[in-house]
Design an enzyme around this catalytic site. Structure first.
Site, mmCIF file in Angstrom:
data_model
loop_
_atom_site.group_PDB
_atom_site.id
_atom_site.type_symbol
_atom_site.label_atom_id
_atom_site.label_comp_id
_atom_site.label_asym_id
_atom_site.label_seq_id
_atom_site.Cartn_x
_atom_site.Cartn_y
_atom_site.Cartn_z
ATOM 1 N N TYR A 1 63.034 9.603 69.624
ATOM 2 C CA TYR A 1 62.564 8.319 68.945
ATOM 3 C C TYR A 1 61.738 7.066 70.017
ATOM 4 O O TYR A 1 60.386 7.311 69.645
ATOM 5 C CB TYR A 1 64.039 7.412 68.432
ATOM 6 C CG TYR A 1 63.571 5.858 68.518
ATOM 7 C CD1 TYR A 1 62.162 5.690 67.443
ATOM 8 C CD2 TYR A 1 63.775 5.404 69.856
ATOM 9 C CE1 TYR A 1 62.110 4.303 67.583
ATOM 10 C CE2 TYR A 1 62.963 3.738 69.342
ATOM 11 C CZ TYR A 1 62.782 3.177 68.648
ATOM 12 O OH TYR A 1 62.168 1.935 68.293
ATOM 13 N N SER B 1 60.670 -7.041 71.535
ATOM 14 C CA SER B 1 59.772 -6.450 69.729
ATOM 15 C C SER B 1 60.596 -7.703 68.661
ATOM 16 O O SER B 1 62.296 -7.411 68.603
ATOM 17 C CB SER B 1 59.676 -5.113 69.448
ATOM 18 O OG SER B 1 60.372 -4.624 68.172
ATOM 19 N N GLN C 1 57.044 -10.620 70.322
ATOM 20 C CA GLN C 1 56.302 -9.455 69.782
ATOM 21 C C GLN C 1 56.704 -9.641 67.959
ATOM 22 O O GLN C 1 57.790 -9.981 67.416
ATOM 23 C CB GLN C 1 55.885 -8.092 69.535
ATOM 24 C CG GLN C 1 55.378 -7.299 68.396
ATOM 25 C CD GLN C 1 56.154 -6.783 67.535
ATOM 26 O OE1 GLN C 1 57.489 -6.250 67.735
ATOM 27 N NE2 GLN C 1 55.718 -6.541 66.706
ATOM 28 N N TYR D 1 55.879 -8.483 64.055
ATOM 29 C CA TYR D 1 55.883 -8.259 63.021
ATOM 30 C C TYR D 1 55.517 -9.170 61.200
ATOM 31 O O TYR D 1 56.608 -9.336 61.370
ATOM 32 C CB TYR D 1 56.720 -7.079 62.293
ATOM 33 C CG TYR D 1 56.446 -6.218 62.836
ATOM 34 C CD1 TYR D 1 54.788 -5.041 63.528
ATOM 35 C CD2 TYR D 1 57.126 -4.817 63.875
ATOM 36 C CE1 TYR D 1 55.039 -4.743 64.455
ATOM 37 C CE2 TYR D 1 57.291 -4.297 64.875
ATOM 38 C CZ TYR D 1 56.283 -3.553 65.225
ATOM 39 O OH TYR D 1 55.937 -2.609 65.679
ATOM 40 N N ARG E 1 56.698 10.145 61.756
ATOM 41 C CA ARG E 1 56.670 11.191 63.416
ATOM 42 C C ARG E 1 57.423 12.036 63.085
ATOM 43 O O ARG E 1 59.170 11.994 62.841
ATOM 44 C CB ARG E 1 57.081 9.272 64.208
ATOM 45 C CG ARG E 1 56.238 9.054 64.492
ATOM 46 C CD ARG E 1 57.341 7.670 65.631
ATOM 47 N NE ARG E 1 56.104 6.300 65.003
ATOM 48 C CZ ARG E 1 56.455 5.366 64.514
ATOM 49 N NH1 ARG E 1 58.238 4.977 64.650
ATOM 50 N NH2 ARG E 1 55.701 4.380 63.983
ATOM 51 N N LYS F 1 47.763 -7.593 68.942
ATOM 52 C CA LYS F 1 47.867 -6.313 69.215
ATOM 53 C C LYS F 1 47.554 -5.188 68.182
ATOM 54 O O LYS F 1 47.974 -4.872 67.462
ATOM 55 C CB LYS F 1 48.897 -6.702 69.629
ATOM 56 C CG LYS F 1 49.693 -4.933 70.095
ATOM 57 C CD LYS F 1 51.197 -4.973 70.935
ATOM 58 C CE LYS F 1 51.884 -3.737 71.566
ATOM 59 N NZ LYS F 1 52.055 -2.639 70.617
ATOM 60 N N HIS G 1 49.070 1.539 69.839
ATOM 61 C CA HIS G 1 50.412 1.810 69.544
ATOM 62 C C HIS G 1 51.145 2.708 70.801
ATOM 63 O O HIS G 1 52.282 3.425 69.538
ATOM 64 C CB HIS G 1 51.124 1.810 67.938
ATOM 65 C CG HIS G 1 52.126 1.106 68.056
ATOM 66 N ND1 HIS G 1 51.636 -0.025 67.357
ATOM 67 C CD2 HIS G 1 53.657 1.580 67.810
ATOM 68 C CE1 HIS G 1 52.727 -0.421 66.686
ATOM 69 N NE2 HIS G 1 54.380 0.667 67.328
ATOM 70 N N ARG H 1 51.759 6.489 68.162
ATOM 71 C CA ARG H 1 52.265 6.456 67.138
ATOM 72 C C ARG H 1 51.938 5.670 65.932
ATOM 73 O O ARG H 1 53.230 6.341 65.497
ATOM 74 C CB ARG H 1 53.541 5.098 67.813
ATOM 75 C CG ARG H 1 54.465 5.956 68.667
ATOM 76 C CD ARG H 1 55.688 4.538 69.375
ATOM 77 N NE ARG H 1 57.283 4.317 68.714
ATOM 78 C CZ ARG H 1 57.769 5.097 68.683
ATOM 79 N NH1 ARG H 1 58.154 6.577 69.648
ATOM 80 N NH2 ARG H 1 59.197 5.051 67.526
HETATM 81 C C1 LIG Z 1 60.160 3.636 71.275
HETATM 82 C C2 LIG Z 1 58.455 2.796 70.946
HETATM 83 C C3 LIG Z 1 58.953 1.378 69.855
HETATM 84 C C4 LIG Z 1 57.804 0.517 70.272
HETATM 85 N N1 LIG Z 1 58.284 -0.296 68.773
HETATM 86 C C5 LIG Z 1 56.997 -1.039 69.007
HETATM 87 C C6 LIG Z 1 57.370 -2.744 68.312
HETATM 88 O O1 LIG Z 1 58.812 -2.490 68.220
HETATM 89 N N2 LIG Z 1 56.099 -3.463 68.127
HETATM 90 C C7 LIG Z 1 55.297 -3.099 69.014
HETATM 91 O O2 LIG Z 1 54.065 -3.973 68.256
HETATM 92 N N3 LIG Z 1 54.622 -1.735 68.881
HETATM 93 C C8 LIG Z 1 55.872 -1.352 69.908
HETATM 94 N N4 LIG Z 1 55.707 0.005 69.891
HETATM 95 C C9 LIG Z 1 54.594 -0.074 70.685
HETATM 96 C C10 LIG Z 1 54.507 -0.263 72.619
HETATM 97 O O3 LIG Z 1 53.753 -1.748 72.008
HETATM 98 C C11 LIG Z 1 53.277 -0.179 73.185
HETATM 99 O O4 LIG Z 1 51.959 -0.911 72.645
HETATM 100 C C12 LIG Z 1 53.258 1.412 73.428
HETATM 101 O O5 LIG Z 1 54.426 1.885 73.723
HETATM 102 C C13 LIG Z 1 51.768 1.872 75.062
HETATM 103 O O6 LIG Z 1 52.257 3.081 74.730
HETATM 104 P P1 LIG Z 1 53.341 3.528 76.267
HETATM 105 O O7 LIG Z 1 54.023 4.148 75.423
HETATM 106 O O8 LIG Z 1 52.161 5.337 76.376
HETATM 107 O O9 LIG Z 1 52.713 2.595 77.758
HETATM 108 C C14 LIG Z 1 56.586 0.999 70.291
HETATM 109 C C15 LIG Z 1 56.597 2.211 71.699
HETATM 110 C C16 LIG Z 1 57.536 2.825 71.693
HETATM 111 C C17 LIG Z 1 57.203 4.363 72.599
#
Ligand SMILES: Cc1cc2nc3c(=O)[nH]c(=O)nc-3n(C[C@H](O)[C@H](O)[C@H](O)COP(=O)(O)O)c2cc1C
Length: 408
Positions: A36, A118, A139, A141, A176, A263, A287, A290
């Site tokens: 995950y 988050s 943050q 949504y 994913r 963002k 993201h 993702r």
């Molecule tokens: C497991 C996971 C969950 C995430 N959940 C959120 C989220 O709830 N809200 C959000 O804006 N970004 C979310 N993100 C994106 C992160 O805020 C961020 O943009 C991203 O992790 C940056 O890339 P990096 O993991 O390579 O540093 C998530 C990222 C990961 C890895």
């Protein structure tokens, strides 16, 4: 140097970088949970490109400068940070470690960088406020049910949240493959293999007894008749709002008196529009690979976005950062600051709050030393010729005949 060794499964590991924390995280977490955190959208092209493009840029150090007095301090949306790094919003961090969001927020507070909670966290806004007694970012949504957004904004105000981060890159959720294959759909499917996965990671499983919450702390109670994780995930799946746009930034500007960061920006025109409609800054982000697959990396597009914003707001960036050198490169490309996601989640997964502190310490030391070794003294005033695109440099230098291309 802050090298430290860590015992896990009878093995002694000397932790020198974020990759070591990743190894420890992978060992401690069930594969389902690790997947995950780790996986990206579809073929994971964006995920890979983030890293490949960061590595494609090279520093051109200057060696004749006195670098005795150095500063890494930066203003991140009004937060006086010790270094230009904030902890990105990561959903369900409480799966990495019991009360994971509170642990990470405390580590960030003690270190002196912002923590962003988050919407989809396990600990609630109130848990983090009570646990840290310090300002943090939230943050949001924006969902189809506008009542949920309004209620969350009110709770963030009551908790003295300093900055609202609106994520605008989730009109729909990307697939994913890793999550799908391990039953993490909506609702999640817990089969024998997941149960076995948990049982074969007893350290993680037993630690989870200490979790104060077992579901999304910010949503439970807000969503009628949805109390369990399966109900909430099903509800969520129908709530991502495909109409997201500037109207939502305008709405946030009306209801939120503090700083707003948008963002998920990857296009210079979007950056301009976000600022024009009320944002104080933007976060250039895909993201962490993702969401949209096949997307541009954030380091590539950064200078164009910095030019488009033209000083009218802050430009922060994330996606792919795994070291202090990566931070240095992003700053040399014009960012005002960076966010890290997985880099701190690895530390949290490996050993809770001390692991997040370890990640921050290592990022700081790497950034400080490599800035000094590059001949720079102030992270906010890096010389524009500090960075070159290595591939273009090789092509334009004609195999060592002189020349070389600065991309800025
Ligand atoms: C497991 C996971 C969950 C995430 N959940 C959120 C989220 O709830 N809200 C959000 O804006 N970004 C979310 N993100 C994106 C992160 O805020 C961020 O943009 C991203 O992790 C940056 O890339 P990096 O993991 O390579 O540093 C998530 C990222 C990961 C890895």
């Amino acid at each position: 140097m802050r090298g430290a060794s860590w015992q896990q499964g009878g093995r002694n590991i000397v932790i020198t970088d974020i990759r070591d924390l990743q190894v420890l995280a992978k060992r401690r977490l069930p594969r389902t949970v690790y997947t995950y955190f780790e996986n990206g959208g579809y073929e994971e092209e964006t995920l890979r490109r983030n890293r490949a493009d960061l590595e494609a840029f090279a520093l051109m150090p200057r060696i004749l400068n006195d670098v005795t007095n150095r500063t890494l301090a930066a203003d991140l949306a009004g937060f006086e940070a010790r270094m230009p790094v904030a902890l990105a919003p990561v959903g369900a961090c409480g799966l990495a470690y019991p009360n994971g969001e509170v642990e990470a927020a405390k580590a960030a507070r003690d270190f002196g960088v912002p923590f962003c909670l988050s919407t989809l966290s396990i600990s609630s806004i109130e848990d983090v406020a009570k646990g840290t007694q310090a300002p943090f970012w939230f943050q949001l949504y924006l969902m189809k049910d506008k009542g949920v957004g309004e209620a969350l904004v009110q709770r963030a105000k009551d908790a003295d949240v300093s900055t609202l981060v609106i994520s605008m890159d989730l009109h729909v959720r990307s697939q994913r493959h890793g999550e799908q294959k391990r039953g993490l759909g909506a609702p999640p499917h817990i089969g024998f293999s997941n149960i076995w996965d948990g049982l074969s990671h007893p350290g993680w499983l037993l630690s989870m007894i200490h979790s104060r919450r077992r579901t999304f702390g910010n949503l439970v109670g807000l969503v009628k008749d949805a109390k369990s994780v399966p109900h909430l995930t099903e509800w969520l799946e129908g709530q991502f709002d495909p109409t997201l746009g500037v109207k939502d930034i305008e709405w946030a500007r009306l209801v939120w008196p503090g700083k707003i960061l948008v963002k998920g920006v990857l296009h210079p025109q979007d950056a301009k529009d976000c600022i024009a409609h009320g944002a104080d800054g933007i976060i250039v982000s895909n993201h962490g690979g993702r969401q949209v697959d096949g997307a541009i990396s954030t380091i590539s597009v950064l200078p164009e976005i910095v030019d488009a914003v033209n000083g009218r707001g802050q430009v922060l960036v994330d996606s792919g950062i795994r070291s202090g050198v990566d931070v240095l490169k992003m700053m040399a490309r014009g960012a005002d600051g960076c966010l890290v996601g997985r880099a701190y989640v690895y530390g949290l997964s490996a050993m809770g709050g001390p692991g997040v502190k370890k990640a921050l310490d290592m990022l700081y030391d790497e950034l400080d030393q490599n800035m000094a070794l590059s001949g720079a003294t102030d992270i906010r005033k890096l010389p524009p010729d500090l960075l070159v695109n290595h591939v273009e440099f090789l092509l334009q230098s004609g195999g060592g005949q002189g020349g070389g291309a600065s991309l800025r």
